[in-house]
Design a protein around this motif. Sequence first.
Motif, PDB file in Angstrom:
ATOM      1  N   PHE A   1      85.905  -0.960  93.891  1.00  0.00           N
ATOM      2  CA  PHE A   1      85.239  -1.424  95.060  1.00  0.00           C
ATOM      3  C   PHE A   1      83.944  -2.050  94.855  1.00  0.00           C
ATOM      4  O   PHE A   1      83.727  -2.785  95.288  1.00  0.00           O
ATOM      5  N   GLY A   2      83.139  -1.474  93.879  1.00  0.00           N
ATOM      6  CA  GLY A   2      81.989  -2.051  93.361  1.00  0.00           C
ATOM      7  C   GLY A   2      82.241  -3.484  92.988  1.00  0.00           C
ATOM      8  O   GLY A   2      81.405  -4.469  93.268  1.00  0.00           O
ATOM      9  N   THR A   3      83.304  -3.740  92.141  1.00  0.00           N
ATOM     10  CA  THR A   3      83.439  -4.980  91.762  1.00  0.00           C
ATOM     11  C   THR A   3      83.980  -6.021  92.835  1.00  0.00           C
ATOM     12  O   THR A   3      83.521  -7.221  92.668  1.00  0.00           O
ATOM     13  N   PHE A   4      84.485  -5.375  93.622  1.00  0.00           N
ATOM     14  CA  PHE A   4      85.167  -6.129  94.784  1.00  0.00           C
ATOM     15  C   PHE A   4      84.189  -6.748  95.873  1.00  0.00           C
ATOM     16  O   PHE A   4      84.505  -7.723  96.585  1.00  0.00           O
ATOM     17  N   VAL A   5      83.035  -5.885  96.137  1.00  0.00           N
ATOM     18  CA  VAL A   5      81.969  -6.092  97.121  1.00  0.00           C
ATOM     19  C   VAL A   5      81.597  -7.734  97.408  1.00  0.00           C
ATOM     20  O   VAL A   5      81.851  -8.214  98.416  1.00  0.00           O
ATOM     21  N   PRO A   6      81.186  -8.255  96.186  1.00  0.00           N
ATOM     22  CA  PRO A   6      80.831  -9.760  96.410  1.00  0.00           C
ATOM     23  C   PRO A   6      82.144 -10.570  96.523  1.00  0.00           C
ATOM     24  O   PRO A   6      81.704 -11.650  97.298  1.00  0.00           O
ATOM     25  N   TYR A   7      83.073 -10.279  96.283  1.00  0.00           N
ATOM     26  CA  TYR A   7      84.275 -11.148  96.686  1.00  0.00           C
ATOM     27  C   TYR A   7      84.684 -10.883  98.020  1.00  0.00           C
ATOM     28  O   TYR A   7      85.165 -11.699  98.849  1.00  0.00           O
ATOM     29  N   LEU A   8      84.382  -9.636  98.672  1.00  0.00           N
ATOM     30  CA  LEU A   8      84.475  -9.314 100.022  1.00  0.00           C
ATOM     31  C   LEU A   8      83.575 -10.089 101.007  1.00  0.00           C
ATOM     32  O   LEU A   8      84.065 -10.747 101.978  1.00  0.00           O
ATOM     33  N   ILE A   9      82.443 -10.187 100.544  1.00  0.00           N
ATOM     34  CA  ILE A   9      81.470 -10.925 101.199  1.00  0.00           C
ATOM     35  C   ILE A   9      81.664 -12.398 101.320  1.00  0.00           C
ATOM     36  O   ILE A   9      81.854 -13.103 102.223  1.00  0.00           O
ATOM     37  N   LEU A  10      82.161 -13.097 100.093  1.00  0.00           N
ATOM     38  CA  LEU A  10      82.642 -14.183 100.005  1.00  0.00           C
ATOM     39  C   LEU A  10      83.825 -14.550 100.891  1.00  0.00           C
ATOM     40  O   LEU A  10      84.092 -15.696 101.959  1.00  0.00           O
ATOM     41  N   MET A  11      84.954 -13.635 101.127  1.00  0.00           N
ATOM     42  CA  MET A  11      86.123 -13.709 101.996  1.00  0.00           C
ATOM     43  C   MET A  11      85.470 -13.746 103.529  1.00  0.00           C
ATOM     44  O   MET A  11      85.914 -14.534 104.411  1.00  0.00           O
ATOM     45  N   VAL A  12      84.481 -12.967 103.857  1.00  0.00           N
ATOM     46  CA  VAL A  12      83.894 -12.954 105.276  1.00  0.00           C
ATOM     47  C   VAL A  12      83.365 -14.189 105.621  1.00  0.00           C
ATOM     48  O   VAL A  12      83.534 -14.597 106.613  1.00  0.00           O
ATOM     49  N   VAL A  13      82.401 -14.823 104.660  1.00  0.00           N
ATOM     50  CA  VAL A  13      81.821 -16.149 104.841  1.00  0.00           C
ATOM     51  C   VAL A  13      82.838 -17.177 105.000  1.00  0.00           C
ATOM     52  O   VAL A  13      82.834 -18.127 105.726  1.00  0.00           O
ATOM     53  N   PHE A  14      83.860 -17.187 104.207  1.00  0.00           N
ATOM     54  CA  PHE A  14      85.047 -17.957 104.231  1.00  0.00           C
ATOM     55  C   PHE A  14      85.524 -18.183 105.744  1.00  0.00           C
ATOM     56  O   PHE A  14      85.819 -19.276 106.185  1.00  0.00           O
ATOM     57  N   ALA A  15      85.701 -16.681 106.200  1.00  0.00           N
ATOM     58  CA  ALA A  15      86.595 -16.884 107.437  1.00  0.00           C
ATOM     59  C   ALA A  15      85.742 -16.921 108.494  1.00  0.00           C
ATOM     60  O   ALA A  15      86.109 -17.557 109.331  1.00  0.00           O
ATOM     61  N   GLY A  16      84.650 -16.549 108.306  1.00  0.00           N
ATOM     62  CA  GLY A  16      83.637 -16.500 109.670  1.00  0.00           C
ATOM     63  C   GLY A  16      82.982 -17.868 109.764  1.00  0.00           C
ATOM     64  O   GLY A  16      82.960 -18.253 110.993  1.00  0.00           O
ATOM     65  N   ALA A  17      83.108 -18.716 108.507  1.00  0.00           N
ATOM     66  CA  ALA A  17      82.586 -19.965 108.867  1.00  0.00           C
ATOM     67  C   ALA A  17      83.590 -20.833 109.719  1.00  0.00           C
ATOM     68  O   ALA A  17      83.139 -22.070 110.178  1.00  0.00           O
ATOM     69  N   THR A  18      84.724 -20.403 109.672  1.00  0.00           N
ATOM     70  CA  THR A  18      85.932 -21.040 110.338  1.00  0.00           C
ATOM     71  C   THR A  18      85.759 -20.842 112.099  1.00  0.00           C
ATOM     72  O   THR A  18      86.044 -21.808 112.687  1.00  0.00           O
ATOM     73  N   PHE A  19      85.220 -19.726 112.198  1.00  0.00           N
ATOM     74  CA  PHE A  19      85.348 -19.121 113.557  1.00  0.00           C
ATOM     75  C   PHE A  19      84.026 -19.442 114.208  1.00  0.00           C
ATOM     76  O   PHE A  19      84.169 -19.772 115.433  1.00  0.00           O
ATOM     77  N   LEU A  20      83.030 -19.489 113.464  1.00  0.00           N
ATOM     78  CA  LEU A  20      81.619 -19.769 114.061  1.00  0.00           C
ATOM     79  C   LEU A  20      81.364 -21.224 114.931  1.00  0.00           C
ATOM     80  O   LEU A  20      80.980 -21.236 115.849  1.00  0.00           O
ATOM     81  N   PRO A  21      82.050 -22.024 114.192  1.00  0.00           N
ATOM     82  CA  PRO A  21      81.940 -23.338 114.862  1.00  0.00           C
ATOM     83  C   PRO A  21      82.396 -23.262 116.464  1.00  0.00           C
ATOM     84  O   PRO A  21      81.975 -23.879 117.198  1.00  0.00           O
ATOM     85  N   MET A  22      83.722 -22.393 116.552  1.00  0.00           N
ATOM     86  CA  MET A  22      84.496 -22.712 117.832  1.00  0.00           C
ATOM     87  C   MET A  22      83.469 -21.933 118.736  1.00  0.00           C
ATOM     88  O   MET A  22      83.381 -22.267 119.797  1.00  0.00           O
ATOM     89  N   ILE A  23      82.809 -20.856 118.246  1.00  0.00           N
ATOM     90  CA  ILE A  23      81.867 -20.093 119.126  1.00  0.00           C
ATOM     91  C   ILE A  23      80.842 -20.825 119.810  1.00  0.00           C
ATOM     92  O   ILE A  23      80.513 -20.851 120.816  1.00  0.00           O
TER      93      ILE A  23
END
Length: 258
Positions: A142-164
């Motif tokens: 999980f420690g190694t996975f955390v930065p990749y998880l942040i990138l995933m959230v930004v990757f997905a959230g940046a798709t949703f935010l413009p619509m909001i």
Amino acid sequence: MWDIFKDWIFQVIEFFYGFCGDWGLAIIVVTVIFRIIVAPLMHKQAKSSYDMQKVQPKIQELKERFPDDPTRQSQEMQKIYAEMKFNPLAGCLPLLLQMPIFIALFQVLREMGDRVGDASYSFYNLVPNLVTTPSQAFGEGFGTFVPYLILMVVFAGATFLPMILQQMNSSNKQQRNQTLMMGAIMSLMMLWISWSSPAGVLLFWGASSVIGIAQSQLTLAHCRAQDRRKAEEEALVVKPIEVNVERKEKKKRPKKKR
């Protein structure tokens, strides 16, 4: 020809790596340059979206007035487009023109591990390996996975935010709810895609989307300011000029003595 174009993009990233000494920072620099190049296209696309929001209430009114007459709807719609000088295809063209550059960058970043073969392919100490996918990082703990998880959230959230942001000022609740629902579904799809995408691709997409959102908001702010100025000018023209005239009371003339 396509491979030559991709090789050229890789050489640009490699060039900035020579200055930065970090592959992640080089990707961000190239992303900023890419966004500057397509800025005029993004401006047109954002302006078209803004105009579409203004046209939408009138189109909805047409549908209510002529529910069983699609031909009349289409005719009246063309009149509205001509009156407002709005082109429905204006928002699609910029997207189509920038897609080849985006696809080439995307493919180059996916192939970066084969091109470089460098164990230090990282983004400083934030992301250990930009070739690694989140699914591979998850297997390392999980420690190694955390930065990749942040990138995933930004990757997905940046798709949703413009619509909001686009629907915040919308008065059509039904359309707003549909758009938000579509954005949520798209974000889930992006999370699924990001699970097997190299971190370099997620970094590029996330940085590009954040810059794109900032560009769109600047364009929308400019459009709103123009509309406010136009409304104020029209109000000054229409509004009659009021003049305050104070009438002095007439003094009675003294009667002459006979």
